[in-house]
Design an enzyme around this catalytic site. Structure first.
Site, PDB file in Angstrom:
ATOM      1  CG  ASP A 184      -2.226   0.769   0.965  1.00  0.00           C
ATOM      2  OD1 ASP A 184      -2.226   1.689   0.115  1.00  0.00           O
ATOM      3  OD2 ASP A 184      -3.233   0.485   1.630  1.00  0.00           O
ATOM      4  CD  GLU A 242      -6.507   5.505   2.694  1.00  0.00           C
ATOM      5  OE1 GLU A 242      -5.408   5.114   3.107  1.00  0.00           O
ATOM      6  OE2 GLU A 242      -6.697   5.874   1.527  1.00  0.00           O
TER       7      GLU A 242
END
Length: 762
Positions: free
Chosen positions: A306, A524
């Site tokens: 990621d 997020e």
């Protein structure tokens, strides 16, 4: 006891054997020609903003123009293999994407020694989210609420088609993290709390993206990327990218199965969990990335990091003394491609590490073989750029009709006191609340931009909740006073209290009040919160409109279940809309006025208290009744709405639950049948859910587990018989030796309000 499979556990079992991945002749020939520098370049992925003209690598000038010198440095000098993201983090037209991808591929194919095409990836998580005019579906949590396999697959097919129209062949989706903690800001990206539901819908989305035979060379399909492997969704704090404590039993019982199912469905790539499990960053875990994923599960695809997560091993997690050591840890653990994303130091460090003998060439060859295999299977060597003119259905009404159906089937009716819904179309209503007149909360994050804050630039032709209601009733019959609004306050979006007295005044001349509550878009870290309760502003607004005495219908438009305990008893109706996408406003209006009979079911347990975040598949000890007259302790299973719950405008009756046998033996199948009748006066869809309960086991069993489901349509008075098949594997669990076992004993089958028992015998 039947041992169905030996599951690797460190110190418990013999290690799984290394999996030999497929060797494609064309790829093997190419590998033999490649230098170390060319191989390492294939393992590097940078963000597009590095390659564009702008005042920094973090900002692209508009209109978008690629920086020829930076493009040469990345592709020719460093020989990078992959690019991701969208310039300035916002959506682009098909023409812009064609220019961007064509320019990149032209240099990669024509100006490098071997002509290896670039692999471009993007987060198209509820439609092709970074392309203007694309079709947007509900976010995954809403798609889970449909409980409709066919719709999930169709949404995947359309997303793949439109992503390929954008000339992008790689989609960072589906999310197979478990949505078991509503504090976590990415819960709405998941399919909810249940292992089986997530696994089943994950399979459908992979098949939608990749096609029945995973032929991703088909120009209408893309390579899927399963994320975020493994155990990302349950951090101790509930906040994004913070440490998790997950025992091996729990990791294997709850978190691994959806990934295993999607890998078996043929998914071509996996993205890694940015977090830390039991003190070990997943990007540095050889056990999780190589022993379990590549060896035990036999995964032959690409493992990509990621965002910036190799650097985080040094900068944030402090398990590597230097960035170079971080690269060594991650690559040796099993990472194939690094989402760098802003510089080329990864390449320099990795070349040095190989030359120093710290990273074996065999590990490099394994990673590059996986990457080139995927590029080859995607057909990029033959067709590095697809032409948007070959995709006439892009953004078509045909596709939009599917999106609207998905939104409609996701809407979940949670309360309907006195059958207040559906409303007739000759009423006058007051619409209030921060979510009433904005497309942003309807779509959520990853919509035209990362945080979903650019919808005003792209979504003007779609209907907010207010606009959809006015379309139904006429503007003269819909009064709007926001009461609370989302507004930009300096650099940040804030929830701003409005004139609540004006809301109360407006209520005097209406029949009903529609209260649109929930959350603004986020994802997020920006979605982290300290308190799961609905905001004080919204709770105050709710209380004031309730005090008017007019019937109140609440529409929840939220990415995770916020605490609404004080509102629920005082309102007449509650609809959960989740994040339904661009057609959410119309879908909500359709349900409110009865043009659509709601059929959504909760894919999670809706909590009643901040300190009682319990899933439906809890242990028996988590549900203890109070001892009347002795102690007044709060240990009961206090939830607002149960997993799998959702009302309809019609009624369904379950009858004649039958089992094909009272015993199930190994290698046998048990058939469970039930009759379902629509006993109301409206056509409707019902989700038939089959749960099992293990009465006793060697470790404490879950109270119940979802094992099968099927969504059916019934006309008024119609009866259908629904049948399911169960095998011993469906009753299995992970024991304390990390073995998958089915133990002899009594099991209960639960369908609707019916129960039946059978015995498993060896």
């Amino acid at each position: 006891m039947v041992l169905l499979a030996f599951i690797f556990g460190e110190g418990k079992m013999a290690k799984a054997q290394k999996k030999e991945i497929e060797k494609i002749p064309e790829v093997e020939a190419l590998l033999k020609k490649m230098t170390l520098e060319e191989k390492v370049g294939q393992m590097a992925q940078v963000t597009i903003d590095v390659l564009t003209v702008g005042n920094s690598v973090y900002h692209t000038a508009e209109p978008v123009k690629l920086d020829r010198d930076m493009l040469h440095k990345a592709i020719v000098d460093y020989k990078i293999g992959s690019v991701l993201n969208t310039p300035n983090g916002k959506a682009r037209t098909l023409e812009e994407w064609n220019y961007i991808i064509s320019s990149i591929q032209e240099m990669a194919v024509n100006e490098t020694r071997l002509g290896i095409p670039i692999l471009y990836g993007v987060d198209a998580i509820h439609g092709t989210t970074y392309t203007a005019g694309a079709t947007f579906f509900p976010q995954q949590i809403g798609m889970a609420a449909t409980w409709n396999r066919e719709l999930v697959r169709k949404a995947g097919e359309i997303t793949a088609y439109e992503t390929r129209a954008s000339a992008i062949p790689w989609n960072f989706s589906p999310v197979l993290d478990m949505g078991r903690d509503p504090r976590w800001p990415r819960m709405w990206e998941t399919f909810g709390e249940d292992v089986y539901l997530t696994s089943q819908l994950g399979i459908e989305l992979v098949k939608g993206y990749e096609g029945d035979n995973n032929d991703v060379s088909n120009p209408y399909h893309v390579a899927a990327c399963l994320k975020h492997y493994l155990g990302y969704g349950t951090p101790v704090s509930g906040k994004d990218r913070t440490p998790a404590l997950i025992p091996d039993i729990e990791l294997r019982e709850r978190h691994l199965p959806p990934f295993k199912a999607a890998i078996e469905a043929g998914a071509h790539s996996v993205m890694v969990n940015s977090g830390i499990i039991n003190g070990v960053p997943v990007h540095a875990s050889y056990k999780i990335l190589t022993e379990i994923l590549k060896n035990e599960l036999g995964f032959e695809g690409v493992v990509v990091t990621d965002w910036k997560d190799i650097e985080n091993l040094h900068e944030r997690d402090r398990v590597a003394h230097t960035q170079k050591e971080a690269v060594k840890l991650a690559i040796n653990a099993g990472i194939d491609m690094s989402m760098i994303p802003y510089n080329f130091k990864f390449c320099d460090y990795l070349i040095e590490l190989v030359n120093e003998g710290e990273v074996p060439m065999s590990r490099i060859d394994d990673a590059v073989r996986r990457i080139l295999n995927m590029k080859y299977k995607l057909g990029l060597f033959d067709t590095p750029v697809t032409n948007y003119k070959d995709y006439p259905k892009f953004g078509s009404k045909e596709f939009e009709d599917v999106a609207r159906q998905c939104a409609s089937e996701s809407i979940t009716l949670l309360k309907n006191e006195d059958d207040i819904l559906p409303l007739s179309k000759d009423v006058k209503i007051l619409v209030t609340g921060p979510n009433a007149n904005s497309m942003r909360p309807l779509n959520g994050g990853w919509t035209y931009s990362w945080q979903g804050d650019k919808v005003d630039q792209f979504a003007g032709r779609y209907y907010t909740i207010l606009e959809a209601l006015r379309e139904k009733l006429g503007a003269e019959n819909v009064v709007y006073v926001p009461g609370v609004e989302y507004k930009m306050d300096g650099k940040y979006w804030e929830e701003i209290p409005g004139d609540i007295d004006a809301v109360v005044k407006a209520a005097e001349n209406v029949d009903f009040i529609l209260l649109a509550l929930g959350e603004n878009s986020y994802t997020e870290k920006p979605g982290d919160l300290h308190d799961l309760s609905l905001s004080e502003n919204q709770l105050e607004l709710a209380q004031k409109v309730i005090e008017t005495g007019k019937p109140v219908i609440v529409v929840l438009n939220e990415g995770r279940p916020r605490i609404i305990r004080d509102i629920v008893p005082k309102v007449k109706g509650i609809l959960q809309a989740y994040l339904p996408g661009n057609f959410g406003g119309l879908a909500i209006a359709d349900v409110i006025f009865g043009d659509v009979n709601p059929s959504g079911k909760l894919p999670y347990t809706y909590p009643m208290y901040v300190n009682t975040l319990v899933t439906y598949d809890h242990k028996p000890s988590e549900h203890q009744a109070r001892m009347a007259g002795m102690y007044d302790y709060e240990s009961d299973f206090a939830i607002q709405f149960p997993f799998g719950f959702g009302l309809s405008y019609t009624t369904f009756q379950y009858s004649d639950l039958t089992l094909s046998s009272k015993q199930l033996k190994s290698n046998q199948t048990l058939t469970v049948s039930v009759k379902v009748t629509n006993t109301g006066d409206r056509p409707g869809k019902e989700v038939v859910q089959l749960f099992t309960s293990d009465r006793y086991a060697s470790i404490t069993p879950d109270v119940k587990r979802l094992r099968r489901f099927n969504k059916i349509f019934l006309q008024p008075g119609e009866t259908k018989t629904v049948s399911f098949s169960l095998t011993p594997n469906d009753l299995a669990f992970i024991n304390d030796k990390l073995q998958t076992v089915t133990e002899p004993g009594e099991f209960e089958v639960l369908v609707g309000d019916l129960k039946a028992t059978f015995e498993y015998v060896e």
